[in-house]
Design an enzyme around this catalytic site. Structure first.
Site, PDB file in Angstrom:
ATOM      1  N   GLU A 156      41.275  38.319  46.519  1.00  0.00           N
ATOM      2  CA  GLU A 156      40.017  37.592  46.669  1.00  0.00           C
ATOM      3  C   GLU A 156      39.614  37.611  48.138  1.00  0.00           C
ATOM      4  O   GLU A 156      40.428  37.387  49.029  1.00  0.00           O
ATOM      5  CB  GLU A 156      40.159  36.162  46.167  1.00  0.00           C
ATOM      6  CG  GLU A 156      40.371  36.084  44.659  1.00  0.00           C
ATOM      7  CD  GLU A 156      40.309  34.659  44.137  1.00  0.00           C
ATOM      8  OE1 GLU A 156      39.474  33.882  44.627  1.00  0.00           O
ATOM      9  OE2 GLU A 156      41.097  34.331  43.239  1.00  0.00           O
ATOM     10  N   CYS A 264      46.165  33.630  40.872  1.00  0.00           N
ATOM     11  CA  CYS A 264      47.166  34.598  40.405  1.00  0.00           C
ATOM     12  C   CYS A 264      48.605  34.128  40.573  1.00  0.00           C
ATOM     13  O   CYS A 264      49.337  33.989  39.590  1.00  0.00           O
ATOM     14  CB  CYS A 264      46.978  35.930  41.140  1.00  0.00           C
ATOM     15  SG  CYS A 264      45.420  36.764  40.740  1.00  0.00           S
TER      16      CYS A 264
END
Length: 447
Positions: A156, A264
Site C-alpha cells: 500500500e 495483510c
C-alpha cells in the site's frame, strides 16, 4: 489484448484492474456495491493510493476500463476472471473468511460461456483453489474452465509501481491452457524482465502466506532487538544497518517501530497459524511473532505514558499519524489504535493529525479531536507522539513545536529525527531502541 474481469473493487481488485487496463487489456471491474460503482464512474476513488485516480481516469477515457454491478454481463465474454474479494479474519477463530470468495465463484460459474481461466487474486489459504474448482465443476458442468492462483504482492502506498515492476509474478496452475492465458496477460512485463514463477496451485497459495509471515517476522525481530538496545545502551538503527548489509539478511523491514498493522500481515499470519493447526504442523515462530506484535502495540502506549512521567490523567497528547503506514488511508490494525486506547484508558485526552487517514480513523476512534495540521496537534498538548512516518512529519519546525507544547515531550515511535537534533531543540526526546536505557542512565549518573 485480453478480456479481463475483476470481481471486487477493493484495494487489490481496483489497483490490479487499473494496471491491467494500462497494459492495454480490456478490463471490467465488478462490485455489488452500486454506490461504489457510481463513484468510480465519476472518478472518485474508494481508497487513497498515490496515482490511482489518474490511472483510472486515463484508462476509462481510453475505453479499456469500465465498472459495473452486473457480474453476469461482465463475466460472459472474459478470457480470465480474477476473484479479488475480501478475505478478512473470521470472528472468533482467526480463519480467513472465504464466504465472499465462494459466493463469487458460484455466481461466476453460472455466467461463464466459453473457455475461461478463473484466477484467485484474493489471499486465500491452501486448498481454496480446490474448492473453487469444485464449485465451478458443479455450477458449470462440461465447460472449459481452469482455476489457478495468482497472489498479489502489492505494498500500500506503492502499489502501482509494484504491479508494473514486480519482483516476481507467481501463478499456481499445472494446466498448459491456463499458463498460456496467464503468460498473455502478463506479457507486458516482459521488457522489465519480471520473472513469472509457475507452481502447483497449493504451492502458490502458500507462497503468499509464507512471504508475509517472513516479513512480519523481520519486523518483529528488529522490534525485540530495539528493546534490547534500549536496555544495554545500543542503537538499533546502527544494528539494523550492520546486519542488513549482509546480503543473506537484507536491509528491508528492519526498521524498529510500534509494530506492524494493515490489511495483510495481521490477518495473514493468523490464517497461516490456523492452516498449520489444521494440518497438525505448528509454526511456532509465527505464533511468537503474532503474540509479540500484539503486545508491542499495547506497550507503545505505556512507553508514551512513561515518557510523560508515568501519569497522563487530565493531560492532552498530540498524535501525528494514524494510518498503519504512510501513503494510505488504511486504518486496519494500525498501531495508533492501541496507543490511543492506552492513553485514553489512562485518562488522557487525545487530538490527532493524519494527512489522509482522518475519514477512516473517525469510523474507529472515539473521543479523539482531529486537527488540520501537525502544529495544531502540538498546540497546548503535554506531549507529542509520532506514530506514522509520513513525509509531512520529517522536517517539522521543532522550535515552533516546542513553543506550542505545554511541556517539551516528544515521543518518536518511528525514529525519524536524529537524537541530537531533537535534544538540541530542547525536547525531552524518546525514541525506539536508540540508547534510552543503560548508557543514558550512566551518563546522567556521571553528569
Amino acid at each position: 489484448m485480453m478480456r479481463i474481469t475483476m470481481i471486487g473493487t477493493g484495494y487489490v481488485g481496483l489497483v490490479s484492474g487499473a494496471c491491467f487496463s494500462d497494459f492495454g487489456h480490456d478490463v471490467i471491474c465488478v462490485d455489488k456495491d452500486a454506490a461504489k460503482i457510481e463513484k468510480l464512474e465519476a472518478g472518485v476513488m474508494p481508497i487513497y493510493e498515490p496515482g490511482l485516480d489518474a490511472l483510472v481516469a486515463t484508462n476509462v477515457k481510453a475505453g479499456r476500463l469500465s465498472f459495473t454491478t452486473d457480474l453476469a454481463a461482465g463475466v460472459a465474454d472474459a478470457d480470465a476472471v480474477f476473484i479479488a474479494v475480501g478475505t478478512p479474519s473470521r470472528r472468533g477463530d482467526g480463519h480467513a473468511d472465504l464466504s465472499y470468495v465462494y459466493a463469487a465463484s458460484e455466481e461466476i460459474a453460472k455466467a461463464v460461456k466459453g473457455k475461461t481461466v478463473i484466477v484467485t487474486k484474493s489471499t486465500v489459504p491452501v486448498g481454496t483453489g480446490d474448492e473453487v474448482e469444485r464449485i465451478m465443476r458443479e455450477g458449470a458442468p462440461g465447460k472449459e474452465i481452469y482455476v489457478c492462483s495468482n497472489p498479489e504482492f502489492l505494498r500500500e502506498g506503492a502499489a502501482i509501481d509494484d504491479f508494473k515492476r514486480p519482483d516476481r509474478v507467481v501463478v499456481g496452475t499445472e494446466e498448459e491452457a491456463a499458463k498460456e492465458v496467464m503468460r498473455a496477460i502478463y506479457r507486458p512485463l516482459y521488457l522489465n524482465r519480471s520473472p513469472i514463477l509457475f507452481t502447483a496451485r497449493r504451492t502458490s497459495e502458500l507462497i503468499k502466506y509464507a512471504a508475509n509471515a517472513f516479513l512480519a517476522t523481520k519486523i518483529t525481530f528488529i522490534n525485540e532487538i530495539a528493546d534490547l538496545c534500549e536496555a544495554v545502551g545500543a542503537n538499533v538503527q546502527d544494528v539494523s544497518r550492520g546486519i542488513g548489509l549482509d546480503g543473506r539478511i537484507g536491509a528491508k523491514f528492519l526498521h524498529a517501530g510500534p509494530g506492524y498493522g494493515g490489511s495483510c500481515f495481521p490477518k495473514d499470519t493468523l490464517a497461516l497459524l490456523k492452516t498449520a493447526d489444521d494440518y497438525d504442523t505448528p509454526v511456532r515462530i509465527v505464533e511468537a511473532v503474532v503474540q509479540v506484535n500484539d503486545a508491542r502495540k499495547r506497550a507503545m502506549g505505556r512507553k508514551v505514558i512513561k515518557a510523560m512521567g508515568g501519569d497522563v490523567r487530565g493531560k492532552t497528547v498530540g498524535i501525528l499519524g494514524l494510518t498503519f503506514k504512510p501513503n494510505t488511508d488504511d486504518m486496519r490494525d494500525a498501531p495508533s489504535l492501541a496507543v490511543i486506547q492506552a492513553l485514553q484508558d489512562a485518562g488522557a485526552t487525545v487530538k490527532a493529525h493524519d494527512p489522509e487517514g482522518v475519514e477512516q480513523a473517525a469510523k474507529v476512534l472515539k473521543d479523539v479531536e482531529f486537527v488540520a495540521d501537525p502544529y495544531a496537534a502540538a498546540d497546548g498538548a503535554d506531549a507529542l507522539v509520532i506514530v506514522t512516518e509520513w513525509d509531512a512529519y520529517r522536517a517539522l519546525d521543532l522550535a515552533r513545536l516546542k513553543g506550542l507544547l505545554k511541556t517539551p515531550v516528544l515521543v518518536d515511535l518511528r525514529n525519524i529525527y536524529p537524537i541530537d537534533e531533537a535534544e538540541k531543540a530542547g525536547f525531552d526526546y524518546t525514541s525506539v531502541g536508540r540508547g534510552n536505557g543503560l548508557v543514558g542512565e550512566l551518563a546522567k549518573a556521571e553528569g
